[in-house]
Motif scaffolding. Sequence first.
Motif, PDB file in Angstrom:
ATOM      1  N   SER A 100       0.848  -1.185  -0.041  1.00  0.00           N
ATOM      2  CA  SER A 100       0.012  -0.123   0.064  1.00  0.00           C
ATOM      3  C   SER A 100       0.858   1.245  -0.100  1.00  0.00           C
ATOM      4  N   LEU A 101       0.402   2.361  -0.538  1.00  0.00           N
ATOM      5  CA  LEU A 101       1.039   3.570  -0.565  1.00  0.00           C
ATOM      6  C   LEU A 101      -0.122   4.453  -0.121  1.00  0.00           C
ATOM      7  N   VAL A 102       0.374   5.686   0.892  1.00  0.00           N
ATOM      8  CA  VAL A 102      -0.211   6.745   1.251  1.00  0.00           C
ATOM      9  C   VAL A 102       0.445   8.066   0.792  1.00  0.00           C
ATOM     10  N   SER A 103      -0.327   8.902   0.182  1.00  0.00           N
ATOM     11  CA  SER A 103       0.217  10.080  -0.192  1.00  0.00           C
ATOM     12  C   SER A 103       0.004  11.150   1.094  1.00  0.00           C
ATOM     13  N   LEU A 104       0.903  11.987   1.430  1.00  0.00           N
ATOM     14  CA  LEU A 104       0.980  12.658   2.245  1.00  0.00           C
ATOM     15  C   LEU A 104       1.068  14.308   1.595  1.00  0.00           C
ATOM     16  N   GLY A 105       0.397  14.423   0.571  1.00  0.00           N
ATOM     17  CA  GLY A 105       0.620  15.503  -0.337  1.00  0.00           C
ATOM     18  C   GLY A 105       2.026  16.152  -0.665  1.00  0.00           C
ATOM     19  N   ARG A 106       2.276  17.207  -0.627  1.00  0.00           N
ATOM     20  CA  ARG A 106       3.532  17.540  -1.062  1.00  0.00           C
ATOM     21  C   ARG A 106       4.719  17.147  -0.121  1.00  0.00           C
ATOM     22  N   VAL A 132       4.394   7.659   1.887  1.00  0.00           N
ATOM     23  CA  VAL A 132       5.206   6.110   2.435  1.00  0.00           C
ATOM     24  C   VAL A 132       4.241   5.377   2.046  1.00  0.00           C
ATOM     25  N   GLY A 133       4.869   4.018   2.232  1.00  0.00           N
ATOM     26  CA  GLY A 133       4.172   2.930   1.765  1.00  0.00           C
ATOM     27  C   GLY A 133       4.829   1.593   2.138  1.00  0.00           C
ATOM     28  N   SER A 134       4.479   0.373   1.857  1.00  0.00           N
ATOM     29  CA  SER A 134       4.998  -0.825   2.210  1.00  0.00           C
ATOM     30  C   SER A 134       4.961  -1.530   0.753  1.00  0.00           C
ATOM     31  N   LEU A 135       6.103  -2.351   0.455  1.00  0.00           N
ATOM     32  CA  LEU A 135       6.272  -3.214  -0.858  1.00  0.00           C
ATOM     33  C   LEU A 135       5.372  -4.396  -0.776  1.00  0.00           C
ATOM     34  N   ILE A 136       5.225  -5.078  -1.803  1.00  0.00           N
ATOM     35  CA  ILE A 136       4.185  -6.046  -1.952  1.00  0.00           C
ATOM     36  C   ILE A 136       4.598  -7.003  -0.892  1.00  0.00           C
ATOM     37  N   GLY A 137       3.499  -7.281  -0.335  1.00  0.00           N
ATOM     38  CA  GLY A 137       3.174  -8.505   0.691  1.00  0.00           C
ATOM     39  C   GLY A 137       3.964  -8.585   1.785  1.00  0.00           C
ATOM     40  N   MET A 138       4.553  -7.088   2.141  1.00  0.00           N
ATOM     41  CA  MET A 138       5.656  -6.774   3.287  1.00  0.00           C
ATOM     42  C   MET A 138       4.800  -6.033   4.285  1.00  0.00           C
ATOM     43  N   SER A 139       3.414  -5.828   4.211  1.00  0.00           N
ATOM     44  CA  SER A 139       3.004  -4.827   5.052  1.00  0.00           C
ATOM     45  C   SER A 139       3.109  -5.175   6.562  1.00  0.00           C
ATOM     46  N   SER A 140       2.804  -6.577   6.817  1.00  0.00           N
ATOM     47  CA  SER A 140       2.891  -7.280   8.119  1.00  0.00           C
ATOM     48  C   SER A 140       4.288  -7.280   8.823  1.00  0.00           C
ATOM     49  N   GLN A 197       9.651   5.068   1.324  1.00  0.00           N
ATOM     50  CA  GLN A 197       9.446   6.632   1.416  1.00  0.00           C
ATOM     51  C   GLN A 197      10.394   7.349   0.504  1.00  0.00           C
ATOM     52  N   GLY A 198      10.225   8.369   0.187  1.00  0.00           N
ATOM     53  CA  GLY A 198      11.101   9.180  -0.518  1.00  0.00           C
ATOM     54  C   GLY A 198      10.728   9.313  -1.869  1.00  0.00           C
ATOM     55  N   THR A 199      11.542   9.535  -2.671  1.00  0.00           N
ATOM     56  CA  THR A 199      11.639   9.618  -4.349  1.00  0.00           C
ATOM     57  C   THR A 199      11.013   8.297  -4.772  1.00  0.00           C
ATOM     58  N   ARG A 215       7.339   8.174  -3.960  1.00  0.00           N
ATOM     59  CA  ARG A 215       6.539   9.116  -4.749  1.00  0.00           C
ATOM     60  C   ARG A 215       6.315   8.621  -6.272  1.00  0.00           C
ATOM     61  N   PHE A 216       7.535   8.142  -6.750  1.00  0.00           N
ATOM     62  CA  PHE A 216       7.478   7.539  -8.190  1.00  0.00           C
ATOM     63  C   PHE A 216       6.447   6.182  -8.388  1.00  0.00           C
ATOM     64  N   MET A 217       6.649   5.290  -7.198  1.00  0.00           N
ATOM     65  CA  MET A 217       5.491   4.165  -7.131  1.00  0.00           C
ATOM     66  C   MET A 217       4.220   4.772  -7.158  1.00  0.00           C
ATOM     67  N   TYR A 218       3.863   5.830  -6.359  1.00  0.00           N
ATOM     68  CA  TYR A 218       2.533   6.361  -6.099  1.00  0.00           C
ATOM     69  C   TYR A 218       2.020   6.960  -7.490  1.00  0.00           C
ATOM     70  N   TRP A 219       3.027   7.629  -8.018  1.00  0.00           N
ATOM     71  CA  TRP A 219       2.554   8.276  -9.314  1.00  0.00           C
ATOM     72  C   TRP A 219       2.063   7.134 -10.600  1.00  0.00           C
ATOM     73  N   VAL A 220       3.066   6.193 -10.466  1.00  0.00           N
ATOM     74  CA  VAL A 220       2.813   4.787 -11.360  1.00  0.00           C
ATOM     75  C   VAL A 220       1.454   4.442 -11.073  1.00  0.00           C
ATOM     76  N   LEU A 221       1.219   4.096  -9.812  1.00  0.00           N
ATOM     77  CA  LEU A 221      -0.217   3.525  -9.560  1.00  0.00           C
ATOM     78  C   LEU A 221      -1.356   4.618  -9.800  1.00  0.00           C
ATOM     79  N   TYR A 222      -1.138   5.766  -9.696  1.00  0.00           N
ATOM     80  CA  TYR A 222      -1.985   6.710 -10.110  1.00  0.00           C
ATOM     81  C   TYR A 222      -2.278   6.552 -11.471  1.00  0.00           C
ATOM     82  N   GLN A 223      -1.257   6.752 -12.189  1.00  0.00           N
ATOM     83  CA  GLN A 223      -1.669   6.866 -13.736  1.00  0.00           C
ATOM     84  C   GLN A 223      -2.286   5.380 -14.102  1.00  0.00           C
TER      85      GLN A 223
END
Length: 109
Positions: A39-45, A49-57, A64-66, A69-77
């Motif tokens: 999962s990924l969570v956007s914190l605005g500007r 932050v998020g967790s990678l596939i299957g690692m949230s537990s 986090q960081g760049t 942000r890139f992964m969130y942008w790809v998912l949004y697209q």
Amino acid sequence: LVPQRAQAAHQQAALLVRNLARRLDNKPQAAFRYRDFGSLVSLGRSGVVGSLIGMSSKPGTLIQGTFARFMYWVLYQKHLLVLHGFVRVALTTLSQLILKPVQSHVKLH
């Protein structure tokens, strides 16, 4: 228990479609098995932050960081592609890249 997130609902909907087709063919129904794709969570500007596939537990697997942000942008697209189609998303993305340097930001202090 299944988390109350869009990811889980999407998986359940996909299984429903497959099970309806299986029922029409008089085949046994498949059971639901939730798979965590992260999962990924956007914190605005301030970032993403998020967790990678299957690692949230597992603790300590936050991204986090760049990269986040890139992964969130790809998912949004990807979501925009489903909603609006390739041509509209490509043109919108291109126009945002061209106009970004000249856009002004309003700050209310």
